[in-house]
Structure formats: structure tokens, C-alpha cells
Design a protein around this motif. Structure first.
Motif, short mmCIF file in Angstrom:
data_model
loop_
_atom_site.label_atom_id
_atom_site.label_comp_id
_atom_site.label_asym_id
_atom_site.label_seq_id
_atom_site.Cartn_x
_atom_site.Cartn_y
_atom_site.Cartn_z
N TYR A 1 -41.32 -4.23 -124.98
CA TYR A 1 -42.49 -3.11 -124.36
C TYR A 1 -43.63 -3.70 -124.19
CZ TYR A 1 -45.31 0.68 -123.92
OH TYR A 1 -46.50 1.66 -123.24
N LEU A 2 -44.20 -4.67 -125.19
CA LEU A 2 -45.25 -5.00 -125.34
C LEU A 2 -45.35 -6.51 -124.34
CD1 LEU A 2 -46.67 -5.07 -128.71
CD2 LEU A 2 -47.29 -3.61 -126.92
N HIS A 3 -44.16 -7.23 -124.48
CA HIS A 3 -44.01 -8.48 -123.70
C HIS A 3 -43.90 -7.86 -122.08
CE1 HIS A 3 -42.74 -12.39 -122.57
NE2 HIS A 3 -41.80 -11.98 -121.95
N LYS A 4 -43.27 -7.03 -121.83
CA LYS A 4 -43.11 -6.43 -120.53
C LYS A 4 -44.69 -5.77 -119.88
CE LYS A 4 -41.31 -2.32 -117.88
NZ LYS A 4 -40.56 -1.01 -117.98
N LEU A 5 -45.34 -5.30 -120.72
CA LEU A 5 -46.86 -5.08 -120.31
C LEU A 5 -47.86 -6.25 -120.31
CD1 LEU A 5 -47.25 -1.57 -122.43
CD2 LEU A 5 -46.73 -2.01 -119.83
N GLY A 6 -47.37 -7.07 -120.73
CA GLY A 6 -48.13 -8.56 -120.97
C GLY A 6 -49.33 -8.31 -121.99
N MET A 7 -49.04 -7.74 -122.95
CA MET A 7 -49.85 -7.47 -123.96
C MET A 7 -49.86 -8.63 -125.00
SD MET A 7 -51.55 -4.40 -123.89
CE MET A 7 -51.53 -2.78 -122.75
N PRO A 8 -50.97 -9.08 -125.59
CA PRO A 8 -50.87 -10.46 -126.48
C PRO A 8 -50.01 -9.83 -127.66
CG PRO A 8 -52.95 -9.82 -125.68
CD PRO A 8 -52.29 -8.65 -125.07
N GLY B 1 -48.40 -14.12 -140.69
CA GLY B 1 -48.96 -12.91 -140.33
C GLY B 1 -48.84 -12.96 -138.82
N TYR B 2 -49.14 -11.65 -138.38
CA TYR B 2 -49.28 -11.29 -137.06
C TYR B 2 -50.54 -10.41 -136.31
CZ TYR B 2 -47.34 -6.69 -138.02
OH TYR B 2 -47.32 -5.50 -138.45
N ALA B 3 -50.77 -10.49 -135.35
CA ALA B 3 -51.59 -9.82 -134.73
C ALA B 3 -51.26 -9.14 -133.05
CB ALA B 3 -53.04 -10.25 -134.42
N LEU B 4 -51.39 -7.93 -132.65
CA LEU B 4 -51.09 -7.35 -131.52
C LEU B 4 -52.07 -6.21 -131.18
CD1 LEU B 4 -49.62 -4.64 -132.08
CD2 LEU B 4 -47.56 -5.94 -133.10
N VAL B 5 -51.84 -6.06 -129.82
CA VAL B 5 -52.46 -4.93 -129.19
C VAL B 5 -51.32 -4.05 -128.66
CG1 VAL B 5 -54.73 -6.01 -128.82
CG2 VAL B 5 -52.90 -5.95 -127.00
N THR B 6 -51.67 -2.68 -128.65
CA THR B 6 -50.81 -1.93 -127.97
C THR B 6 -51.72 -0.79 -127.07
OG1 THR B 6 -50.81 -0.26 -129.91
CG2 THR B 6 -48.94 -1.80 -129.80
N PRO B 7 -50.97 -0.15 -126.01
CA PRO B 7 -51.77 0.74 -125.20
C PRO B 7 -52.34 1.69 -126.17
CG PRO B 7 -49.67 0.35 -124.24
CD PRO B 7 -49.62 -0.31 -125.45
N LYS C 1 -64.74 -2.39 -129.58
CA LYS C 1 -65.29 -3.69 -128.99
C LYS C 1 -65.10 -3.76 -127.65
CE LYS C 1 -65.59 -8.62 -129.28
NZ LYS C 1 -66.81 -8.68 -129.55
N SER C 2 -66.06 -3.85 -126.87
CA SER C 2 -66.01 -4.09 -125.58
C SER C 2 -65.93 -5.58 -125.08
CB SER C 2 -67.11 -3.75 -124.68
OG SER C 2 -67.37 -2.36 -124.73
N LEU C 3 -64.70 -5.96 -123.97
CA LEU C 3 -64.54 -7.36 -123.83
C LEU C 3 -65.11 -7.56 -122.50
CD1 LEU C 3 -60.65 -7.17 -124.74
CD2 LEU C 3 -62.60 -7.81 -126.09
N ALA D 1 -59.03 -15.86 -137.96
CA ALA D 1 -58.42 -16.56 -136.98
C ALA D 1 -57.55 -15.86 -136.06
CB ALA D 1 -57.47 -17.72 -137.39
N LEU D 2 -56.68 -14.90 -136.60
CA LEU D 2 -55.87 -14.01 -135.63
C LEU D 2 -56.55 -13.25 -134.76
CD1 LEU D 2 -52.95 -13.34 -138.08
CD2 LEU D 2 -52.66 -14.45 -135.76
N LEU D 3 -57.56 -12.41 -135.50
CA LEU D 3 -58.47 -11.41 -134.87
C LEU D 3 -59.17 -12.26 -133.36
CD1 LEU D 3 -59.21 -8.62 -133.95
CD2 LEU D 3 -61.18 -8.89 -135.97
N GLY D 4 -59.64 -13.57 -133.60
CA GLY D 4 -60.42 -14.13 -132.74
C GLY D 4 -59.72 -14.57 -131.66
N GLU D 5 -58.62 -15.03 -131.95
CA GLU D 5 -57.35 -15.31 -130.96
C GLU D 5 -57.05 -14.08 -129.92
OE1 GLU D 5 -55.40 -18.04 -128.54
OE2 GLU D 5 -56.88 -18.48 -129.93
N LEU D 6 -56.81 -12.95 -130.64
CA LEU D 6 -56.27 -11.78 -130.15
C LEU D 6 -57.25 -11.19 -129.18
CD1 LEU D 6 -53.94 -9.84 -130.25
CD2 LEU D 6 -55.15 -8.54 -131.95
N ILE D 7 -58.76 -11.17 -129.54
CA ILE D 7 -59.58 -11.02 -128.53
C ILE D 7 -59.58 -11.71 -127.44
CG2 ILE D 7 -62.11 -10.73 -128.55
CD1 ILE D 7 -62.36 -9.97 -131.34
#
Length: 192
Positions: free
Chosen positions: A72-79, A92-98, A189-191, A127-133
């Protein structure tokens, strides 16, 4: 004998002192998650399901559920990122979801970061949070929400605040796990 002479004699000469070997550096690489990573991701997450209140899930997630989430996340292009040791172990892992399913929310996501217990406290979360942002910004996302338990997740709140997340609210007594009521802290956080 003078006191200072006595103290000098109590200290072993340098050639007889035990030298502690330097601690090996904590090494990892961050990369995009792959479907083959889902068993390790599941194990990391389910550790927290069973042992902490940082997730309000009470039932372990299945491999099927993780594979569906990945797709699902891959289809949406979410990190969706993982941190891997030089030996190939997932740390470890980090992701974003809608954030919500309604279309108007399409530029707003909620982040999740989970570390294997042995990887905590070594800078991996940072490191993960910085890259995820950065990856979220590159994907055209505009806002990231963090929903963090109000008990037992103080390090996560502090980490998010270091990256410029600001507290936007709290909800008390919205979860019940391990025979106690729990609340959440919402940060944003605003991007732009």
C-alpha cells in the motif's frame, strides 16, 4: 610516608593497568525497505506490541498485514526506510502513512519509527527521522504528524522536538493497555 606518596603508590603503573578495548563504532546503512524486509520489520514492531505502551496495538501484526502495508505504501510512493547493519541485520525502520483517508489530507502523513531493542540509544532514531523527513519532502508531502504515547515515550518526544516538531495537542485516556489508561501527545512539522 606522606599521604600523597601513599596515594601515588596505590595506582598501578601504566604498563600494568588493564586497558579496555575501544567500543566498536555502531555502523548502519539506511535504505528503502523491500518486501523481503517485512519479517524483520514485523519482529521489531511486535516486540513493542508485547512489551511497551509506545504502540497501542495489543495484538501482534502478522506477516500478511505487514506485506499489505508495504504494498500500500509503495503504491502511494510513501517513504518506508530500514536501517541495516554491515552484516545485514535489520536494526530499525521508519515510515509515513496517510494521516487520514479523505483526499484533502493527501499531503499530510503520520510517521512511525521503531528500533530493535539493541539499537536504541545509539543515534539510529535520529538518523532515520532525518532521512524520513528529507524523503517525505522529496515525495511532495507538506506536513508530518507524530502521535506519541504520553507515558514511556519521552525519548521519542524529545527526538521529534529536536527536529522541529511542535506540540499541537494532547489527548488523555484514549488508550487502555496493560491495565492502565494512556494518552497521546500530537506533534507536527511543516515541510514547506
Amino acid at each position: 610516608m606522606l599521604e600523597e606518596e601513599y596515594q601515588q603508590r596505590r595506582v598501578l603503573p601504566p604498563h600494568l593497568r588493564r586497558v579496555e578495548p575501544p567500543e566498536a563504532p555502531f555502523e548502519f546503512a539506511i535504505r528503502d525497505a523491500r518486501l523481503a524486509d517485512m519479517p524483520a520489520v514485523r519482529e521489531i514492531y511486535n516486540y513493542y506490541v508485547a512489551n511497551s505502551t509506545v504502540t497501542f496495538d495489543e495484538d501482534a501484526m502478522t506477516l500478511r498485514e505487514w506485506k499489505a502495508k508495504f504494498s500500500y505504501l509503495h503504491k502511494l510512493g510513501m517513504p518506508f526506510l530500514v536501517a541495516e547493519s554491515p552484516s545485514g541485520q535489520l536494526l530499525g525502520y521508519a515510515l509515513v502513512t496517510p494521516w487520514k483517508q479523505k483526499r484533502a489530507y493527501r499531503y499530510t502523513v503520520e510517521n512511525s519509527i521503531y528500533l530493535g531493542p539493541a539499537a536504541a540509544g545509539k543515534g539510529l532514531g535520529r538518523a532515520l527521522l532525518g532521512e524520513l523527513i528529507e524523503r517525505s519532502r522529496a515525495a511532495g508531502l507538506k506536513e508530518i504528524i507524530a502521535v506519541i504515547a504520553d507515558q514511556g515515550a519521552e525519548a521519542s518526544i524529545a527526538l521529534h522536538e529536536k527536529f522541529g516538531f511542535e506540540e499541537i495537542g494532547r489527548m488523555g485516556r484514549v488508550g487502555f493497555k496493560f491495565d492502565r489508561w494512556l494518552g497521546t501527545v500530537l506533534l507536527q512539522k511543516s515541510l514547506k
